[in-house]
Design an enzyme around this catalytic site. Structure first.
Site, PDB file in Angstrom:
ATOM      1  N   SER A  38       0.725  -1.465  -0.288  1.00 50.63           N
ATOM      2  CA  SER A  38      -0.291  -0.059   0.094  1.00 50.63           C
ATOM      3  C   SER A  38       1.013   1.383   0.386  1.00 50.63           C
ATOM      4  CB  SER A  38      -1.176   0.311   1.395  1.00 50.63           C
ATOM      5  OG  SER A  38       0.038  -0.355   2.158  1.00 50.63           O
TER       6      SER A  38
ATOM      7  N   ASP B  81       3.956  10.408  14.187  1.00 50.27           N
ATOM      8  CA  ASP B  81       3.494   9.262  14.181  1.00 50.27           C
ATOM      9  C   ASP B  81       2.516   7.975  14.958  1.00 50.27           C
ATOM     10  OD1 ASP B  81       3.129   7.360  12.332  1.00 50.27           O
ATOM     11  OD2 ASP B  81       4.957   6.421  11.536  1.00 50.27           O
TER      12      ASP B  81
ATOM     13  N   ALA C 105      -1.654   5.437   3.582  1.00 48.25           N
ATOM     14  CA  ALA C 105      -1.341   5.605   2.177  1.00 48.25           C
ATOM     15  C   ALA C 105      -2.770   5.900   1.571  1.00 48.25           C
ATOM     16  CB  ALA C 105      -1.475   3.589   1.926  1.00 48.25           C
TER      17      ALA C 105
ATOM     18  N   ASN D  25      -1.411  -2.268  13.278  1.00 46.42           N
ATOM     19  CA  ASN D  25      -1.006  -2.038  14.135  1.00 46.42           C
ATOM     20  C   ASN D  25      -2.065  -2.393  15.251  1.00 46.42           C
ATOM     21  OD1 ASN D  25       2.694  -3.289  13.916  1.00 46.42           O
ATOM     22  ND2 ASN D  25       1.628  -0.925  13.123  1.00 46.42           N
TER      23      ASN D  25
ATOM     24  N   LYS E 123       7.486   3.240  17.703  1.00 46.57           N
ATOM     25  CA  LYS E 123       5.685   3.518  17.563  1.00 46.57           C
ATOM     26  C   LYS E 123       4.694   2.410  17.606  1.00 46.57           C
ATOM     27  CE  LYS E 123       4.728   4.255  13.274  1.00 46.57           C
ATOM     28  NZ  LYS E 123       4.140   3.624  12.505  1.00 46.57           N
TER      29      LYS E 123
ATOM     30  N   SER F 160      -4.859   1.731  11.092  1.00 52.58           N
ATOM     31  CA  SER F 160      -3.577   1.349  11.308  1.00 52.58           C
ATOM     32  C   SER F 160      -3.919   0.191  11.717  1.00 52.58           C
ATOM     33  CB  SER F 160      -3.144   1.688  13.142  1.00 52.58           C
ATOM     34  OG  SER F 160      -1.924   1.125  13.695  1.00 52.58           O
TER      35      SER F 160
ATOM     36  N   GLY G 136       7.464   9.109   8.990  1.00 52.85           N
ATOM     37  CA  GLY G 136       6.137  10.417  10.109  1.00 52.85           C
ATOM     38  C   GLY G 136       4.952  10.014   9.487  1.00 52.85           C
TER      39      GLY G 136
ATOM     40  N   ARG H  77       7.556  -7.654  -7.159  1.00 48.82           N
ATOM     41  CA  ARG H  77       7.870  -9.430  -6.230  1.00 48.82           C
ATOM     42  C   ARG H  77       7.584 -10.498  -7.672  1.00 48.82           C
ATOM     43  NH1 ARG H  77      11.619 -11.311  -2.881  1.00 48.82           N
ATOM     44  NH2 ARG H  77      10.649  -9.534  -1.512  1.00 48.82           N
TER      45      ARG H  77
ATOM     46  N   SER I 105       1.449   9.105   8.134  1.00 49.52           N
ATOM     47  CA  SER I 105       0.937   9.019   6.636  1.00 49.52           C
ATOM     48  C   SER I 105       0.289   7.553   6.232  1.00 49.52           C
ATOM     49  CB  SER I 105       2.681   8.816   5.816  1.00 49.52           C
ATOM     50  OG  SER I 105       3.540   7.842   6.192  1.00 49.52           O
TER      51      SER I 105
END
Length: 341
Positions: free
Chosen positions: A10, A243, A139, A255, A190, A253, A135, A31, A137
């Site tokens: 992404s 971030d 996608a 995570n 983070k 997010s 930072g 790939r 961001s």
């Protein structure tokens, strides 16, 4: 100017796509040949950014020789745990490229090395040719050209300035830094704190708990940054605090999502399956950060509890409540010294 973005996930896709705005020749390398063919056919990355049409000027290929021929800048958007293998495999093609920009956020588990260190080692290049772009961001928002600010760091400030000028866009403001250590540490750690914030949300602990985790998590990140010689103010900037806030509070997010699902009762494996092949770097960085804290005797209770939840099957609720029972401490580390001059 010819730039290739290696990695068609992404973020790699979004960055390559918007850089076409500058009028450079931009190539996106992937790939998987079959996936690349499908992306080319549809002019859309249906695997990682469905619903967004790609710029007509963006070239897409799985041919590594074509992707590296006469390229000025290589941008690596590759998961950190696979970066070294990619560089080893393709070193002969990458040798003549002048600058290398990492966008991955993590720490290699097997070596505890940062991405810029991996690039330097495997390509045998000077640090002045290596930079990291990091930072707050997401996608999808980049594809939509919504305003954002990020930072590019290199040990050589002239390199950072050169790349800053080339990569800045009308909607994307890039600051420069010579503290690549701090930028990479902030970007990596983070994600671990974001998992903790997600666990808290999954357990229904509310805003007070999450605010505490984010704030105390920032302290843990700074402890590691200082350990490695980074500037504390870097962690208060875009690649650290910026971030951290974004990744710990947004449903976009990965995570945070992993943490929330685990807090709701899913196993790590079940939570990862929900990402449909996308990578949550914090799951791996939790291991790296835990090992660093143990080896260097750095007090990182949130990171350590996340590790125990992910890899020792500790109850998420027990893990977060155990943070409240730690020894009562001064808010500011007693041995913390920082000279503003």
């Amino acid at each position: 100017m010819k730039i290739t973005v290696f990695g068609s996930g992404s973020w790699g896709t979004a960055l390559a796509n918007v850089l076409c705005e500058k009028g450079y020749k931009i190539i996106l390398w992937g790939r998987n040949e079959d996936k690349v063919k499908k992306i080319l056919e549809l002019r859309e990355n249906i695997y990682y950014l469905p619903g967004y049409k790609l710029d007509p000027l963006l070239e897409i290929t799985s041919d590594i020789e074509y992707a590296t021929k006469d390229v000025d800048i290589a941008i690596f958007s590759i998961p950190i745990q696979g970066l070294r293998d990619f560089l080893k495999t393709n070193k002969e093609y990458l040798d003549k490229i002048k600058f290398f920009v990492n966008t991955g956020k993590g720490i290699e588990i097997s070596t505890l090395k940062r991405p810029s260190e991996i690039i330097k080692e495997e390509l045998n290049v000077d640090f002045e040719r290596v930079a990291t772009l990091s930072g707050p961001s997401f996608a999808k928002e980049v594809m939509e050209k919504k305003p954002l600010a990020i930072v590019i760091a290199s040990m050589n400030l002239n390199t950072a300035k050169y790349l800053q000028d080339i990569l800045s866009l009308s909607f994307m403001r890039i600051y420069r830094s010579d503290d690549i250590i701090g930028v990479e540490i902030g970007g990596a750690l983070k994600n671990v704190i974001a998992i903790a914030a997600g666990i808290s949300d999954g357990l229904g602990f509310g805003y007070n708990a999450k605010a505490s985790l984010i704030t105390r998590g920032l302290v843990e990140i700074n402890r590691i940054a200082i350990l490695y010689g980074a500037h504390p103010f870097t962690i208060l900037g875009l690649s650290g605090l910026g971030d951290l806030v974004l990744t710990s509070t947004s449903v976009l997010s990965r995570n945070w999502t992993i943490g929330k699902l685990i807090g709701e009762g899913l196993s790590l494996e079940e939570a990862l399956n929900r990402l449909n092949g996308m990578v949550a770097e914090g799951v791996y960085t939790a291991k790296s950060a835990y090992y660093i804290s143990q080896e260097n005797k750095v007090y990182m209770p949130i990171t350590q509890e996340v590790y125990k939840v992910l890899y020792e099957n500790k109850s998420p609720k027990e893990a977060l409540y155990s943070l409240l029972s730690k020894e009562l401490k001064h808010e500011i580390d007693e041995d913390f010294q920082f000279n503003l001059l």
